[in-house]
Design an enzyme around this catalytic site. Structure first.
Site, short mmCIF file in Angstrom:
data_model
loop_
_atom_site.label_atom_id
_atom_site.label_comp_id
_atom_site.label_asym_id
_atom_site.label_seq_id
_atom_site.Cartn_x
_atom_site.Cartn_y
_atom_site.Cartn_z
N ASP A 148 0.81 -1.21 0.00
CA ASP A 148 0.00 0.00 0.00
C ASP A 148 0.85 1.27 0.00
OD1 ASP A 148 -2.28 -1.56 0.09
OD2 ASP A 148 -2.39 -1.52 2.28
N LYS A 149 0.26 2.34 -0.45
CA LYS A 149 0.94 3.63 -0.52
C LYS A 149 1.60 4.01 0.79
CE LYS A 149 -0.07 8.59 -0.93
NZ LYS A 149 -1.13 9.60 -1.12
#
Length: 313
Positions: free
Chosen positions: A145-146
């Site tokens: 994830d970011k």
């Protein structure tokens, strides 16, 4: 609710909760990427979205049982450009590159968001990445994830890509994460075996559900407990579902600190936004030499600072 048919082709079946919703809103909420409603409306107009095999307008009202299919149009090659973005390379040879992704960096471009990603950085650094996933995701065989930091591998040719993707499919990649969670986990270790699928109330989120889900298995070991009521945990992925660790820890009642989607709105926070989650260990068999490779990345500064605060309480 969602089934990936093939690369860039998605299909959903509408439930009772979807009845009466506009088609463009349904697709925006369903697609995993960050795509604007305006772009989706253009795709619908251009015939890239169909309902029960037929093209309709953006304001079409969804009915229970409707089969909505999206075939993303091929992206323009020139939109994905190499950018001189600094990246921390942990390992690199002619076949594979392993990087320590910083928090806040998106792994690959998505429609409407073509720059500043790890792919843009890799294209500048490597210039030779596998083409199996197309121009949007060259070299990318898995994602984090970011706002999750840590180790990620990418393939520099198609042979390496096929090998690494096969390892992931067969659960033969060693992936360990470090997380800080709310609550005092009573068990020193354990396994969470709970299927994950789309959240029917919010398609941008995932949840533990038996409906349209896939098996998800996460193993955990407690590393440290704090008087504040928090726990430092090591988590090992057996499967690799979207948001798996975040969903599983919420499911058992110990959500990640700072998680904007699955965490708690109150309580201790990190110095930056995002979940306290770090991909600390990555191990796999090299695609050409068959050597066993294993890499470790230390916790980022913001997680170390949070641990110092917890130890002082």
């Amino acid at each position: 609710m969602i089934n990936e048919i093939e690369q860039e082709r998605l299909e959903w079946t509408a439930d009772t909760e979807d009845a009466g919703e506009r088609l463009d809103k349904f697709v925006v909420e369903s697609i995993e990427e960050d795509v604007s409603r305006t772009l989706i409306q253009q795709w619908i107009k251009d015939g890239h979205v169909t309902v029960n095999g037929k093209t309709v307008k953006s304001n079409y009202k969804i009915a229970v049982g409707d089969s909505v299919q999206l075939v993303e149009p091929p992206p323009e090659q020139l939109l994905i450009e190499a950018e001189p973005i600094p990246i921390e390379v942990v390992y690199e040879d002619a076949d594979v590159i392993v990087v320590n992704k910083p928090r806040g960096m998106v792994v690959h471009p998505a429609p409407g968001h073509y720059s500043g990603t790890l792919v843009n950085a890799l294209m500048y650094h490597c210039q030779d990445l596998s083409g199996i996933n197309g121009v949007m995701r060259p070299g990318i065989v898995h994602r984090i994830d970011k706002d999750t930091s840590g180790l990620l591998m990418a393939a520099k040719n198609d042979l390496a890509h096929q090998h690494l993707a096969g390892l992931l499919k067969d659960h033969d990649v060693d992936r360990k994460y470090i997380a800080i969670v709310h609550g005092n986990l009573p068990h020193d270790n354990g396994t969470i075996d709970a299927p994950i699928g789309r959240d029917l109330k919010d398609r941008k989120l995932y949840t533990v559900t038996e409906k349209n889900s896939k098996r998800a298995v996460t193993h955990f070991v407690v590393l440290e407990r704090f008087a504040s009521g928090h726990t430092l945990v090591e988590l090992k992925l057996e499967t690799g579902r979207t948001h798996q660790i975040r969903v599983h820890m919420k499911f058992i009642g110990y959500p990640l600190v700072g998680d904007p989607a699955y965490g708690r709105s109150k309580g201790i926070t990190m110095d930056v936004e995002g979940q306290a989650l770090h991909a600390a260990v990555l191990g796999f068999t090299h695609p050409r030499t068959r050597e066993q490779l294993r890499f470790e990345a230390p916790l980022p500064a913001e997680m170390e600072h949070l641990l110092e605060r917890l130890r002082m309480q």
